[in-house]
Design an enzyme around this catalytic site. Structure first.
Site, PDB file in Angstrom:
ATOM      1  N   TRP A   1       0.825  -1.206   0.000  1.00 57.01           N
ATOM      2  CA  TRP A   1       0.000   0.000   0.000  1.00 57.01           C
ATOM      3  C   TRP A   1       0.863   1.260   0.000  1.00 57.01           C
ATOM      4  O   TRP A   1       0.594   2.211  -0.733  1.00 57.01           O
ATOM      5  CB  TRP A   1      -0.928  -0.002   1.218  1.00 57.01           C
ATOM      6  CG  TRP A   1      -1.771   1.230   1.318  1.00 57.01           C
ATOM      7  CD1 TRP A   1      -2.992   1.444   0.734  1.00 57.01           C
ATOM      8  CD2 TRP A   1      -1.463   2.438   2.029  1.00 57.01           C
ATOM      9  NE1 TRP A   1      -3.464   2.708   1.037  1.00 57.01           N
ATOM     10  CE2 TRP A   1      -2.553   3.339   1.832  1.00 57.01           C
ATOM     11  CE3 TRP A   1      -0.388   2.844   2.820  1.00 57.01           C
ATOM     12  CZ2 TRP A   1      -2.565   4.613   2.397  1.00 57.01           C
ATOM     13  CZ3 TRP A   1      -0.410   4.118   3.382  1.00 57.01           C
ATOM     14  CH2 TRP A   1      -1.496   4.987   3.172  1.00 57.01           C
TER      15      TRP A   1
ATOM     16  N   ASP B   1      -6.267  -2.534  -1.463  1.00 54.33           N
ATOM     17  CA  ASP B   1      -6.248  -2.717  -0.010  1.00 54.33           C
ATOM     18  C   ASP B   1      -6.447  -1.415   0.760  1.00 54.33           C
ATOM     19  O   ASP B   1      -6.444  -1.426   1.999  1.00 54.33           O
ATOM     20  CB  ASP B   1      -4.923  -3.371   0.422  1.00 54.33           C
ATOM     21  CG  ASP B   1      -4.802  -4.795  -0.115  1.00 54.33           C
ATOM     22  OD1 ASP B   1      -5.824  -5.507  -0.110  1.00 54.33           O
ATOM     23  OD2 ASP B   1      -3.704  -5.182  -0.548  1.00 54.33           O
ATOM     24  N   ASP B   2      -6.625  -0.303   0.052  1.00 51.24           N
ATOM     25  CA  ASP B   2      -6.875   0.964   0.734  1.00 51.24           C
ATOM     26  C   ASP B   2      -8.301   0.945   1.292  1.00 51.24           C
ATOM     27  O   ASP B   2      -9.275   0.751   0.557  1.00 51.24           O
ATOM     28  CB  ASP B   2      -6.707   2.131  -0.249  1.00 51.24           C
ATOM     29  CG  ASP B   2      -6.874   3.475   0.441  1.00 51.24           C
ATOM     30  OD1 ASP B   2      -5.877   4.000   0.940  1.00 51.24           O
ATOM     31  OD2 ASP B   2      -8.012   3.985   0.480  1.00 51.24           O
ATOM     32  N   LEU B   3      -8.406   1.156   2.606  1.00 53.36           N
ATOM     33  CA  LEU B   3      -9.704   1.027   3.277  1.00 53.36           C
ATOM     34  C   LEU B   3     -10.746   1.987   2.718  1.00 53.36           C
ATOM     35  O   LEU B   3     -11.901   1.606   2.497  1.00 53.36           O
ATOM     36  CB  LEU B   3      -9.535   1.245   4.783  1.00 53.36           C
ATOM     37  CG  LEU B   3     -10.811   1.104   5.621  1.00 53.36           C
ATOM     38  CD1 LEU B   3     -11.408  -0.291   5.492  1.00 53.36           C
ATOM     39  CD2 LEU B   3     -10.519   1.427   7.091  1.00 53.36           C
TER      40      LEU B   3
END
Length: 200
Positions: free
Chosen positions: A131, A150-152
């Site tokens: 990330w 995968d970035d929230l």
């Protein structure tokens, strides 16, 4: 065709987001991947305000406000702690400095590599994950087709915008399927998603 127009033509949901979301300003890091990498480590798991304050104090430890790798490695843990850094982050910053002295973190060299090659080159540094490298690719190296799945925030915004109900691997797969429509401008699509404010 402009990138925004291309994205809008490929994805009606994204077209609506682009239309309702202000354009973004490009960041200017002067292509300094090394310094941006240090800042990204300092910023991990703390607020933007706290990170900015700690990073400023960290840079103030150096005469020209620049933590050159060899100078960073000469600083004691006590000196670095005085900037507000945790021992874990100090260790990660030192890992980056060691890597920079041994292998180099040079923009000109990195820019010859593909996105995946840059991820493979930098992620062996302990404290630097995929990330983190994807953020560098997007905001420092201005790579146009990065999708940080995968970035929230990206995940939450996509779930909201596309009314997704999947979880786990099924969600991961669905997010990739949606983002395929955005190639070769996935970076721009994600920038709009970050800035988009859904109606409550």
């Amino acid at each position: 065709m402009l990138p925004e127009s291309y994205l809008a033509s490929k994805d009606a949901t994204l077209a609506s987001i682009i239309e309702s979301t202000p354009t973004f300003k490009k960041t200017d890091w002067n292509n300094d991947v090394y310094l941006a990498l240090l800042e990204s480590i300092v910023s991990q798991q703390i607020s933007v305000k706290a990170a900015d304050s700690i990073f400023a104090r960290f840079r103030a430890l150096f005469e020209d406000l620049y933590p050159h790798p060899e100078l960073l490695l000469q600083k004691s843990n006590e000196e670095l702690r005085s900037a507000g850094l945790s021992f874990q982050k100090i260790n990660y910053l030192q890992n980056v400095a060691v890597f920079a002295t041994e292998k180099g973190i040079d923009y000109q060299h990195l820019n010859l590599l593909s996105d995946d090659e840059i991820v493979a080159f930098l992620t062996p540094i302990k404290g630097v994950g995929r990330w983190t490298v994807e953020m560098l690719l997007m905001f420092v190296m201005d790579r146009p087709d990065v999708f940080p799945v995968d970035d929230l925030v990206i995940r939450q915004k996509m779930v909201r915008a596309y009314h997704l109900t999947e979880t786990g691997r099924a969600l991961h797969k669905q997010l990739h399927i949606i983002a395929e429509n955005w190639r070769p401008y996935r970076t721009m699509a994600c920038r709009y998603l970050w800035r988009w404010k859904p109606e409550s």
